[in-house]
Design an enzyme around this catalytic site. Structure first.
Site, PDB file in Angstrom:
ATOM      1  N   HIS A 156       0.826  -1.210   0.000  1.00 34.15           N
ATOM      2  CA  HIS A 156       0.000   0.000   0.000  1.00 34.15           C
ATOM      3  C   HIS A 156       0.855   1.253   0.000  1.00 34.15           C
ATOM      4  O   HIS A 156       2.045   1.233   0.354  1.00 34.15           O
ATOM      5  CB  HIS A 156      -0.923  -0.003   1.225  1.00 34.15           C
ATOM      6  CG  HIS A 156      -0.167  -0.017   2.526  1.00 34.15           C
ATOM      7  ND1 HIS A 156       0.398   1.102   3.089  1.00 34.15           N
ATOM      8  CD2 HIS A 156       0.137  -1.047   3.350  1.00 34.15           C
ATOM      9  CE1 HIS A 156       1.014   0.784   4.209  1.00 34.15           C
ATOM     10  NE2 HIS A 156       0.864  -0.525   4.400  1.00 34.15           N
ATOM     11  N   GLU A 165      -2.040  -7.343   7.662  1.00 34.50           N
ATOM     12  CA  GLU A 165      -0.718  -7.223   8.270  1.00 34.50           C
ATOM     13  C   GLU A 165      -0.689  -7.940   9.614  1.00 34.50           C
ATOM     14  O   GLU A 165      -1.737  -8.224  10.227  1.00 34.50           O
ATOM     15  CB  GLU A 165      -0.372  -5.740   8.441  1.00 34.50           C
ATOM     16  CG  GLU A 165       0.989  -5.435   9.051  1.00 34.50           C
ATOM     17  CD  GLU A 165       2.165  -6.015   8.273  1.00 34.50           C
ATOM     18  OE1 GLU A 165       2.369  -7.247   8.347  1.00 34.50           O
ATOM     19  OE2 GLU A 165       2.885  -5.237   7.614  1.00 34.50           O
TER      20      GLU A 165
END
Length: 471
Positions: free
Chosen positions: A275, A351
């Site tokens: 990202h 994550e």
């Protein structure tokens, strides 16, 4: 570094007469077709048509990657010897074409090799398709071309059966064991000539058409890698290299591509996008799945726009899958809007949960929880303070998500928008590297990496930490 094979040919029905050319660009490491060019050029000689084919092939390769080394293979002794500088160019129609071809790439970036006509079937068929189209008063239509399929079928009339894969896709240990078994049974190629024959046989028969069409959509993403910043510690690994697990082979300019005997079909290719930046990224703070779930910063949104533009130019992405966290969904949404695709959310791509370390810098964690940090750095089984997720637990989750996605997207090219630890874990598992390798990879915000997963359990790392699109 990426490397291309250009195969080119030209023909004239009358010499001079109605003429056309054909050229094809292939990935030197995989043998995969990346681009085809063909054109009816009116009345011309054989040699002029051959030079036009060379020029078109070099231009097509240059469009894909102007920095890539190129190896030209043609069955025209005249063109090869003249472009290599060993023969003089005397014909007035060929001099400007040769000069133009020499200017496409800098000196020394292109090499030339003469090959027999039977090894140049793909380009020959493209040239004949172009001349056939000219006879009908039309130009060559790439969507109707059967040149690659016909060349593959002509090269090998039968294909061997594909054995059942062992081990999960992308499991480097299982892939290496399978390769060793193949070598022990004498199935592995012992010379480049045998490799070429096995590759041709594997691609032929009734499966050839499906394989060709799939291969056209799964070309590796080009680019050169650069380094950047990361929230983890350790030494940055060299980026932009290609590593293949299982069977190891050096690409040959006389027989592009490599494979074991079975036809494994097109791989599931995962383009891994980290990202864009959040407000925490430049401060190098732990930002996992257990913290504040920050959105992209203005810089992060600009990075997402840039990567979207780069992926749109390449045109290889067929699906987009995102982690459920805000920063990945926002990045994925920007790319999806540019590519006209939908986004699927996969929870397994989130994550690591960094527990009580969320939002802290590495120095702050060392100051507040030194023993826990030392244990975490020493063992993948150790979890961060406060009930976070260990790297071992993360790896189990990521491997399960990988297997699920490989099964769902076999033969497709998929953009996975995720985070530092999931991407590094996918790379580590593909290479069969130890857990401590996570601390030795550089992974910048909005960087691209690529891993391909084959049906026999092998995985190929094609790109790591590419940030060229951000410059």
């Amino acid at each position: 570094m990426r490397e291309f094979i250009v195969e080119a040919d030209g023909g004239s029905r009358g010499n001079p007469g109605p003429a056309g050319y054909g050229s094809v660009v292939k990935d030197a490491a995989t043998g995969q077709t990346l681009a085809e060019r063909a054109e009816y050029i009116g009345v011309a000689t054989n040699n002029v048509a051959e030079y036009r084919g060379l020029l078109a092939g070099l231009r097509a390769a240059h469009e894909l990657d102007p920095a890539a080394p190129v190896h030209v293979r043609m069955d025209s002794k005249l063109v090869i010897e003249q472009m290599s500088g060993r023969w003089k160019i005397k014909h007035p129609d060929m001099k400007p074409l040769a000069a133009e071809a020499a200017r496409v790439y800098p000196p020394g970036q292109v090499t030339y090799e003469w090959i027999p006509r039977e090894q140049n079937k793909h380009a020959d068929r493209l040239a004949n398709e172009a001349m056939d189209a000219g006879k009908r008063g039309e130009q060559w239509d790439p969507s109707a071309s059967r040149a690659e399929l016909d060349a593959v079928r002509a090269a090998a009339p039968a294909a061997p059966a594909v054995p059942e894969p062992s081990g999960p896709p992308g499991d480097a240990t299982a892939g290496a064991a399978r390769a060793r078994a193949a070598l022990a049974e004498g199935r592995a190629p012992k010379a480049q000539e045998e490799k070429a024959q096995e590759r041709q046989q594997a691609d032929a028969g009734d499966k050839a058409e499906a394989d060709v069409r799939a291969a056209r959509t799964t070309a590796a993403t080009p680019g050169t890698a650069t380094t950047g910043t990361t929230a983890t510690t350790g030494t940055a690994a060299t980026t932009g290299t290609t590593a293949t697990t299982g069977t190891t082979a050096t690409p040959s300019v006389s027989a592009p591509g490599w494979s074991s005997a079975p036809d494994l079909g097109a791989p599931a290719t995962f383009v891994l996008l980290r990202h864009g930046e959040t407000p925490l990224t430049p401060q190098k703070r732990f930002s996992g799945s257990g913290g504040t779930d920050p959105s992209l910063s203005d810089i992060g949104r600009e990075q997402a726009e840039r990567v979207a533009a780069a992926l749109a130019r390449r045109g290889t992405i067929q699906h987009i899958v995102s982690s459920p966290l805000a920063r990945t969904r926002e990045t994925a949404g920007i790319v999806a809007a540019r590519l006209g695709l939908e986004v699927t959310v996969e929870d397994g791509l989130r994550e690591t949960d960094f527990g009580a370390w969320e939002g802290l810098t590495f120095g702050e964690v060392r100051e507040r929880h030194p023993d826990d940090l030392n244990a975490w750095l020493a063992s993948p089984e150790a979890a961060p303070t406060g009930g976070g997720e260990s790297f071992a637990e993360t790896a189990t989750r990521i491997a399960a998500a990988r297997d699920k996605l490989v099964a769902a997207y076999a033969g497709r090219t998929v953009l996975l928008v995720t985070h530092v630890t999931p991407i590094k874990t996918l790379v580590r598992l593909a290479l069969g590297a130890p857990p401590e390798s996570l601390f030795r990879m550089e992974l910048s915000a909005a960087s691209l990496s690529v891993v391909a997963y084959y049906a026999d359990g092998n995985a190929s790392l094609r790109l790591l930490n590419d940030t060229a699109h951000l410059r």
